[in-house]
Motif scaffolding. Structure first.
Motif, PDB file in Angstrom:
ATOM      1  N   PRO A  40      58.861   2.376 -35.930  1.00  0.00           N
ATOM      2  CA  PRO A  40      60.065   2.786 -35.187  1.00  0.00           C
ATOM      3  C   PRO A  40      60.735   4.010 -35.830  1.00  0.00           C
ATOM      4  O   PRO A  40      60.891   4.070 -37.051  1.00  0.00           O
ATOM      5  CB  PRO A  40      60.961   1.552 -35.299  1.00  0.00           C
ATOM      6  CG  PRO A  40      60.552   0.895 -36.584  1.00  0.00           C
ATOM      7  CD  PRO A  40      59.099   1.226 -36.801  1.00  0.00           C
ATOM      8  N   PHE A  41      61.111   4.957 -35.017  1.00  0.00           N
ATOM      9  CA  PHE A  41      61.853   6.135 -35.457  1.00  0.00           C
ATOM     10  C   PHE A  41      63.136   6.179 -34.638  1.00  0.00           C
ATOM     11  O   PHE A  41      63.239   6.917 -33.651  1.00  0.00           O
ATOM     12  CB  PHE A  41      61.019   7.407 -35.280  1.00  0.00           C
ATOM     13  CG  PHE A  41      59.785   7.452 -36.137  1.00  0.00           C
ATOM     14  CD1 PHE A  41      59.827   8.019 -37.402  1.00  0.00           C
ATOM     15  CD2 PHE A  41      58.596   6.903 -35.689  1.00  0.00           C
ATOM     16  CE1 PHE A  41      58.692   8.053 -38.202  1.00  0.00           C
ATOM     17  CE2 PHE A  41      57.456   6.935 -36.481  1.00  0.00           C
ATOM     18  CZ  PHE A  41      57.502   7.506 -37.735  1.00  0.00           C
ATOM     19  N   GLU A  42      64.106   5.350 -35.050  1.00  0.00           N
ATOM     20  CA  GLU A  42      65.314   5.156 -34.268  1.00  0.00           C
ATOM     21  C   GLU A  42      66.115   6.444 -34.105  1.00  0.00           C
ATOM     22  O   GLU A  42      66.597   6.760 -33.011  1.00  0.00           O
ATOM     23  CB  GLU A  42      66.189   4.071 -34.919  1.00  0.00           C
ATOM     24  CG  GLU A  42      65.552   2.683 -34.938  1.00  0.00           C
ATOM     25  CD  GLU A  42      65.352   2.105 -33.551  1.00  0.00           C
ATOM     26  OE1 GLU A  42      66.015   2.576 -32.604  1.00  0.00           O
ATOM     27  OE2 GLU A  42      64.523   1.193 -33.413  1.00  0.00           O
ATOM     28  N   GLN A  43      66.260   7.202 -35.172  1.00  0.00           N
ATOM     29  CA  GLN A  43      67.058   8.431 -35.091  1.00  0.00           C
ATOM     30  C   GLN A  43      66.421   9.466 -34.177  1.00  0.00           C
ATOM     31  O   GLN A  43      67.116  10.259 -33.538  1.00  0.00           O
ATOM     32  CB  GLN A  43      67.270   9.019 -36.490  1.00  0.00           C
ATOM     33  CG  GLN A  43      68.181   8.176 -37.368  1.00  0.00           C
ATOM     34  CD  GLN A  43      68.472   8.860 -38.690  1.00  0.00           C
ATOM     35  OE1 GLN A  43      67.751   9.748 -39.130  1.00  0.00           O
ATOM     36  NE2 GLN A  43      69.558   8.430 -39.345  1.00  0.00           N
ATOM     37  N   SER A  44      65.101   9.445 -34.102  1.00  0.00           N
ATOM     38  CA  SER A  44      64.396  10.397 -33.233  1.00  0.00           C
ATOM     39  C   SER A  44      64.204   9.847 -31.825  1.00  0.00           C
ATOM     40  O   SER A  44      63.766  10.573 -30.931  1.00  0.00           O
ATOM     41  CB  SER A  44      63.040  10.764 -33.840  1.00  0.00           C
ATOM     42  OG  SER A  44      63.219  11.393 -35.100  1.00  0.00           O
ATOM     43  N   GLY A  45      64.469   8.559 -31.647  1.00  0.00           N
ATOM     44  CA  GLY A  45      64.430   7.976 -30.311  1.00  0.00           C
ATOM     45  C   GLY A  45      63.061   7.612 -29.790  1.00  0.00           C
ATOM     46  O   GLY A  45      62.832   7.638 -28.579  1.00  0.00           O
ATOM     47  N   PHE A  46      62.128   7.241 -30.690  1.00  0.00           N
ATOM     48  CA  PHE A  46      60.823   6.798 -30.208  1.00  0.00           C
ATOM     49  C   PHE A  46      60.209   5.791 -31.172  1.00  0.00           C
ATOM     50  O   PHE A  46      60.612   5.690 -32.333  1.00  0.00           O
ATOM     51  CB  PHE A  46      59.865   7.986 -29.989  1.00  0.00           C
ATOM     52  CG  PHE A  46      59.488   8.731 -31.244  1.00  0.00           C
ATOM     53  CD1 PHE A  46      58.407   8.332 -32.013  1.00  0.00           C
ATOM     54  CD2 PHE A  46      60.208   9.851 -31.645  1.00  0.00           C
ATOM     55  CE1 PHE A  46      58.050   9.022 -33.163  1.00  0.00           C
ATOM     56  CE2 PHE A  46      59.861  10.560 -32.789  1.00  0.00           C
ATOM     57  CZ  PHE A  46      58.777  10.134 -33.556  1.00  0.00           C
ATOM     58  N   THR A  47      59.241   5.036 -30.668  1.00  0.00           N
ATOM     59  CA  THR A  47      58.508   4.067 -31.472  1.00  0.00           C
ATOM     60  C   THR A  47      57.020   4.255 -31.214  1.00  0.00           C
ATOM     61  O   THR A  47      56.600   4.497 -30.077  1.00  0.00           O
ATOM     62  CB  THR A  47      58.906   2.622 -31.127  1.00  0.00           C
ATOM     63  OG1 THR A  47      60.299   2.442 -31.412  1.00  0.00           O
ATOM     64  CG2 THR A  47      58.097   1.613 -31.932  1.00  0.00           C
ATOM     65  N   LEU A  48      56.226   4.157 -32.281  1.00  0.00           N
ATOM     66  CA  LEU A  48      54.783   4.275 -32.186  1.00  0.00           C
ATOM     67  C   LEU A  48      54.149   2.899 -32.367  1.00  0.00           C
ATOM     68  O   LEU A  48      54.479   2.176 -33.308  1.00  0.00           O
ATOM     69  CB  LEU A  48      54.240   5.216 -33.253  1.00  0.00           C
ATOM     70  CG  LEU A  48      54.896   6.596 -33.373  1.00  0.00           C
ATOM     71  CD1 LEU A  48      54.235   7.394 -34.489  1.00  0.00           C
ATOM     72  CD2 LEU A  48      54.831   7.349 -32.056  1.00  0.00           C
ATOM     73  N   TYR A  49      53.245   2.552 -31.473  1.00  0.00           N
ATOM     74  CA  TYR A  49      52.483   1.312 -31.565  1.00  0.00           C
ATOM     75  C   TYR A  49      51.029   1.691 -31.813  1.00  0.00           C
ATOM     76  O   TYR A  49      50.387   2.318 -30.969  1.00  0.00           O
ATOM     77  CB  TYR A  49      52.617   0.494 -30.279  1.00  0.00           C
ATOM     78  CG  TYR A  49      54.040   0.089 -29.966  1.00  0.00           C
ATOM     79  CD1 TYR A  49      54.545  -1.139 -30.388  1.00  0.00           C
ATOM     80  CD2 TYR A  49      54.879   0.945 -29.254  1.00  0.00           C
ATOM     81  CE1 TYR A  49      55.860  -1.502 -30.113  1.00  0.00           C
ATOM     82  CE2 TYR A  49      56.194   0.593 -28.984  1.00  0.00           C
ATOM     83  CZ  TYR A  49      56.678  -0.631 -29.416  1.00  0.00           C
ATOM     84  OH  TYR A  49      57.989  -0.984 -29.140  1.00  0.00           O
ATOM     85  N   MET A  50      50.516   1.321 -32.995  1.00  0.00           N
ATOM     86  CA  MET A  50      49.152   1.680 -33.381  1.00  0.00           C
ATOM     87  C   MET A  50      48.253   0.472 -33.117  1.00  0.00           C
ATOM     88  O   MET A  50      48.447  -0.604 -33.687  1.00  0.00           O
ATOM     89  CB  MET A  50      49.087   2.070 -34.855  1.00  0.00           C
ATOM     90  CG  MET A  50      50.231   2.986 -35.332  1.00  0.00           C
ATOM     91  SD  MET A  50      50.371   4.552 -34.436  1.00  0.00           S
ATOM     92  CE  MET A  50      48.984   5.454 -35.116  1.00  0.00           C
ATOM     93  N   LEU A  51      47.269   0.662 -32.231  1.00  0.00           N
ATOM     94  CA  LEU A  51      46.374  -0.415 -31.831  1.00  0.00           C
ATOM     95  C   LEU A  51      44.941  -0.097 -32.241  1.00  0.00           C
ATOM     96  O   LEU A  51      44.548   1.074 -32.290  1.00  0.00           O
ATOM     97  CB  LEU A  51      46.423  -0.641 -30.320  1.00  0.00           C
ATOM     98  CG  LEU A  51      47.632  -1.395 -29.743  1.00  0.00           C
ATOM     99  CD1 LEU A  51      48.888  -0.538 -29.780  1.00  0.00           C
ATOM    100  CD2 LEU A  51      47.362  -1.829 -28.304  1.00  0.00           C
ATOM    101  N   ALA A  52      44.161  -1.146 -32.482  1.00  0.00           N
ATOM    102  CA  ALA A  52      42.771  -0.935 -32.878  1.00  0.00           C
ATOM    103  C   ALA A  52      41.961  -2.187 -32.593  1.00  0.00           C
ATOM    104  O   ALA A  52      42.501  -3.291 -32.442  1.00  0.00           O
ATOM    105  CB  ALA A  52      42.674  -0.588 -34.360  1.00  0.00           C
ATOM    106  N   PHE A  53      40.653  -2.010 -32.531  1.00  0.00           N
ATOM    107  CA  PHE A  53      39.733  -3.141 -32.479  1.00  0.00           C
ATOM    108  C   PHE A  53      39.412  -3.555 -33.909  1.00  0.00           C
ATOM    109  O   PHE A  53      39.009  -2.731 -34.729  1.00  0.00           O
ATOM    110  CB  PHE A  53      38.441  -2.762 -31.754  1.00  0.00           C
ATOM    111  CG  PHE A  53      38.620  -2.478 -30.292  1.00  0.00           C
ATOM    112  CD1 PHE A  53      38.954  -3.492 -29.410  1.00  0.00           C
ATOM    113  CD2 PHE A  53      38.458  -1.194 -29.795  1.00  0.00           C
ATOM    114  CE1 PHE A  53      39.122  -3.241 -28.050  1.00  0.00           C
ATOM    115  CE2 PHE A  53      38.617  -0.926 -28.443  1.00  0.00           C
ATOM    116  CZ  PHE A  53      38.955  -1.957 -27.568  1.00  0.00           C
ATOM    117  N   ILE A  54      39.611  -4.821 -34.209  1.00  0.00           N
ATOM    118  CA  ILE A  54      39.254  -5.345 -35.533  1.00  0.00           C
ATOM    119  C   ILE A  54      37.917  -6.061 -35.367  1.00  0.00           C
ATOM    120  O   ILE A  54      37.833  -7.270 -35.174  1.00  0.00           O
ATOM    121  CB  ILE A  54      40.334  -6.313 -36.069  1.00  0.00           C
ATOM    122  CG1 ILE A  54      41.710  -5.677 -35.972  1.00  0.00           C
ATOM    123  CG2 ILE A  54      40.016  -6.715 -37.504  1.00  0.00           C
ATOM    124  CD1 ILE A  54      41.876  -4.403 -36.782  1.00  0.00           C
TER     125      ILE A  54
END
Length: 322
Positions: A40-54
Motif C-alpha cells: 500500500p502507498f497511501e500517500q500516493s493513493g495506490f496499492t500494488l497486489y503482487m500475484l504469482a503461481f507457487i
C-alpha cells in the motif's frame, strides 16, 4: 557496454485494475495464483497486489522481486467507484500497444472447460477460429489472457493450477529490428524464438533471460518455451516500420488526447540495478529515454526506462523493499 550476470530476470508485468475486491479473487480463485505481497502507498493513493503461481519448491519462500512470473495489479484508490471506468481501448488516434498476458497450463481443454464452468468470459475459445491450440479468456477489466498448453503432467479430463505458469506478456512494436536489438543489447535478453505468420502478415519475437552460455538463440522449441516464465512477446504487424503515417502504439501510460491508462510496465530485477542503470547511460548516452532516473523519485531504489516504442521498463534490485 552493459554487462549482465545470472541475477537478471524479467520480474513482473503491471496492469491497472478497477477494483481489487473483484480482480484479485478472479486470479486466485480461477487460476490458482497467490498474493505474494500487498504494497500500500497511501500517500500516493495506490496499492500494488503482487500475484504469482507457487508451482515449484524453488519459488516457495522467495521474495516477490527475486523471481519471474509476477503479475502486478495496480489499484488507484477510488477507481472502483468511477463510472464509467474504461480500460484498454484505443485512444488519441493510437491503437493499443499492449496485447495480452499468457498463462501456460497442463491441459488446455480441461482448463478452458473449468474456467467456463466458473463463469469466466472468453474472447476466443479453442473451437473458435483457425488456431485450435490457443484460447483467450477475459479478466474483469477486459484484459486478454492467452492460454497455451505446456503439457507437463497432463491427465485426460483434468487440470491442476499447481502446474500453471505466467508465460509471457505481449506488446506490439513498430520496428522489430530496433526493438529486438534493444531488448538484447540494452536489457540483456536472448531471442528465444521467432514465429512468422505469412497469411496474417505479422511476426512474433519471443525474448527472455537465459544465462546458460551454451544457449542457442532463436532455436527454442515451442514446448520448451511454454514451460518458461518471464518472457516478452514482441508483435510486429508488417509494414509499420516503413509507414510514415503510422502514429505508433499507445504505451499504456500516456494520457495524451484523453488516452486511457491500462498496461503499466514490465520489470527487470537484478542484484546491482544502480550499476545497470549507469551502464545503460554509458552505452546509450542522451538516447537513453528515462521516465524516471535511478533513485530520483519519491520511492528510492527504482528506475523506469522507456523502450523504442515508449513502453516503460521498471528496474529494481533483488534486495528492494517498498
Amino acid at each position: 557496454m552493459v554487462s549482465f550476470d545470472n541475477s537478471f530476470i524479467m520480474n513482473h508485468t503491471c496492469i491497472r485494475i478497477k477494483d481489487p475486491k473483484v480482480s484479485v479473487p478472479f486470479y486466485t480463485e480461477n487460476f490458482g495464483m497467490e498474493v505474494v505481497a500487498t504494497l500500500p502507498f497511501e500517500q500516493s493513493g495506490f496499492t500494488l497486489y503482487m500475484l504469482a503461481f507457487i508451482n515449484s519448491e524453488d519459488v516457495k519462500g522467495k521474495s516477490w522481486n527475486t523471481r519471474q512470473g509476477i503479475l502486478e495489479l495496480t489499484h488507484n484508490h477510488g477507481a472502483e467507484t468511477e463510472e464509467p471506468y474504461n480500460m484498454g481501448e484505443p485512444n488519441g488516434g493510437k491503437p493499443r500497444g499492449f496485447g495480452h498476458i499468457c498463462f501456460s497450463v497442463d491441459n488446455i481443454e480441461a482448463a478452458e472447460a473449468q474456467l467456463l464452468q466458473s463463469g469466466v468470459q472468453f474472447k476466443k475459445k479453442l473451437s473458435d477460429g483457425r488456431q485450435k491450440n490457443i484460447a483467450f479468456a477475459l479478466d474483469p477489466n477486459g484484459y486478454w489472457i492467452e492460454l497455451i498448453e505446456h503439457g507437463s503432467g497432463k491427465q485426460a479430463g483434468k487440470t491442476s493450477a499447481a502446474t500453471y505458469r505466467f508465460n509471457h506478456t505481449m506488446i506490439r512494436v513498430r520496428d522489430p529490428k530496433v526493438s529486438v536489438e534493444f531488448y538484447r543489447s540494452v536489457c540483456g535478453m536472448k531471442l528465444l524464438s521467432t514465429r512468422v505468420h505469412e497469411n496474417a502478415k505479422f511476426t512474433l519475437y519471443f525474448l527472455g533471460y537465459d544465462h546458460d552460455p551454451e544457449f542457442k538463440e532463436n532455436a527454442l522449441e515451442a514446448k520448451d518455451q511454454a514451460h518458461r516464465e518471464g518472457i516478452i512477446e514482441l508483435t510486429h504487424n508488417w509494414g509499420t516500420e516503413n509507414d510514415s503515417s503510422f502514429w505508433g502504439y499507445h504505451n499504456g501510460n500516456s494520457t495524451e488526447n484523453g488516452a486511457v491508462q491500462d498496461f503499466g510496465h514490465t520489470c527487470i530485477s537484478c542484484d546491482d540495478p544502480a550499476k545497470f542503470c549507469s551502464e545503460i547511460d554509458a552505452q546509450l548516452g542522451d538516447k537513453a529515454d528515462w521516465a524516471l532516473k535511478w533513485n530520483h523519485g519519491k520511492m528510492k531504489g527504482i528506475a523506469f526506462l522507456r523502450d523504442p516504442d515508449g513502453y516503460s521498463i521498471e528496474i529494481l534490485g533483488s534486495s528492494f523493499k517498498a
